[in-house]
Write a protein that holds these residues in place. Sequence first.
Motif, short mmCIF file in Angstrom:
data_model
loop_
_atom_site.label_atom_id
_atom_site.label_comp_id
_atom_site.label_asym_id
_atom_site.label_seq_id
_atom_site.Cartn_x
_atom_site.Cartn_y
_atom_site.Cartn_z
N UNK A 59 90.45 -11.71 -32.33
CA UNK A 59 89.69 -11.17 -31.21
C UNK A 59 90.29 -11.75 -29.93
N UNK A 60 90.54 -10.90 -28.95
CA UNK A 60 91.06 -11.36 -27.66
C UNK A 60 90.08 -10.98 -26.57
N UNK A 61 89.81 -11.92 -25.68
CA UNK A 61 88.98 -11.65 -24.50
C UNK A 61 89.73 -12.09 -23.26
N UNK A 62 89.90 -11.17 -22.31
CA UNK A 62 90.50 -11.49 -21.02
C UNK A 62 89.45 -12.23 -20.20
N UNK A 63 89.79 -13.43 -19.72
CA UNK A 63 88.79 -14.25 -19.02
C UNK A 63 88.38 -13.68 -17.66
N UNK A 64 89.25 -12.87 -17.05
CA UNK A 64 88.92 -12.32 -15.74
C UNK A 64 88.09 -11.04 -15.86
N UNK A 65 88.56 -10.10 -16.68
CA UNK A 65 87.89 -8.80 -16.79
C UNK A 65 86.81 -8.77 -17.87
N UNK A 66 86.83 -9.76 -18.76
CA UNK A 66 85.91 -9.85 -19.90
C UNK A 66 86.13 -8.72 -20.92
N UNK A 67 87.23 -7.96 -20.78
CA UNK A 67 87.54 -6.92 -21.75
C UNK A 67 87.98 -7.58 -23.05
N UNK A 68 87.62 -6.93 -24.16
CA UNK A 68 87.89 -7.50 -25.46
C UNK A 68 88.72 -6.52 -26.30
N UNK A 69 89.60 -7.06 -27.13
CA UNK A 69 90.38 -6.26 -28.07
C UNK A 69 90.28 -6.91 -29.44
N UNK A 70 90.23 -6.08 -30.48
CA UNK A 70 90.13 -6.57 -31.84
C UNK A 70 91.38 -6.17 -32.62
N UNK A 71 91.79 -7.04 -33.53
CA UNK A 71 93.01 -6.83 -34.31
C UNK A 71 92.76 -7.21 -35.77
N UNK A 72 93.44 -6.50 -36.67
CA UNK A 72 93.44 -6.83 -38.10
C UNK A 72 94.84 -7.27 -38.50
N UNK A 73 94.91 -8.22 -39.42
CA UNK A 73 96.21 -8.71 -39.87
C UNK A 73 97.00 -7.61 -40.58
N UNK A 74 98.31 -7.60 -40.34
CA UNK A 74 99.23 -6.66 -40.97
C UNK A 74 99.99 -7.42 -42.05
N UNK A 75 100.04 -6.87 -43.24
CA UNK A 75 100.75 -7.52 -44.34
C UNK A 75 102.17 -6.99 -44.52
N UNK A 76 102.58 -6.00 -43.74
CA UNK A 76 103.89 -5.39 -43.86
C UNK A 76 104.97 -6.35 -43.36
N UNK A 77 105.73 -6.92 -44.29
CA UNK A 77 106.72 -7.95 -43.96
C UNK A 77 107.82 -7.41 -43.06
N UNK A 78 108.33 -6.22 -43.32
CA UNK A 78 109.42 -5.68 -42.51
C UNK A 78 108.96 -5.37 -41.09
N UNK A 79 107.72 -4.89 -40.94
CA UNK A 79 107.19 -4.62 -39.61
C UNK A 79 107.07 -5.92 -38.82
N UNK A 80 106.55 -6.95 -39.47
CA UNK A 80 106.41 -8.26 -38.80
C UNK A 80 107.76 -8.82 -38.40
N UNK A 81 108.76 -8.68 -39.26
CA UNK A 81 110.10 -9.17 -38.95
C UNK A 81 110.65 -8.43 -37.73
N UNK A 82 110.44 -7.13 -37.67
CA UNK A 82 110.92 -6.34 -36.52
C UNK A 82 110.21 -6.77 -35.25
N UNK A 83 108.93 -7.03 -35.33
CA UNK A 83 108.14 -7.47 -34.16
C UNK A 83 108.64 -8.82 -33.66
N UNK A 84 109.00 -9.71 -34.57
CA UNK A 84 109.53 -11.03 -34.18
C UNK A 84 110.86 -10.90 -33.45
N UNK A 85 111.66 -9.89 -33.80
CA UNK A 85 113.00 -9.73 -33.24
C UNK A 85 113.00 -9.03 -31.88
N UNK A 86 111.91 -8.37 -31.51
CA UNK A 86 111.89 -7.64 -30.22
C UNK A 86 112.13 -8.55 -29.05
#
Length: 142
Positions: free
Chosen positions: A115-142
């Motif tokens: 869960x992420x909350x911006x301290x200024x705007x108080x907007x919140x975003x929710x995330x679920x863990x991704x188990x896709x190893x190749x996707x995670x590797x690509x995200x790390x390389x960006x």
Amino acid sequence: MNSSINLLRATAISLLVFTNSANAEVEIEGACFKSTTHLAKNLILQYYFDSDRSMIVGGFVKYEGEKNSIPISLLRKASTSGVFEMRWLELINGEITGIYILREEENTIGESKLEYTNTKTKKMALFNEISNVSYCAALRQE
């Protein structure tokens, strides 16, 4: 923002150099997360764990498509009623700009919630863990 990133990189490098010279082991841990809405980008959260001192020594988040990582600092970690929780402060230009709360239930793997909350705007975003190893590797390389 670049100065914060450079500070994080310098800290990570000095931690690795220091811990290597002291025969300590720093492990890199973390996970990739997919936004539950179209309003937020997917991200990776990684942190450094010093196993000799049994403590987390820093971390960062990196959003999909972004060049730079954002430093995070552990505020606290706790375990209650079978749920492990870590709270992180997002730091940009030396200021706290957001809070990340990572939750994982006992005896589950790959099912963390973020869960992420911006301290200024108080907007919140929710995330679920991704188990896709190749996707995670690509995200790390960006």
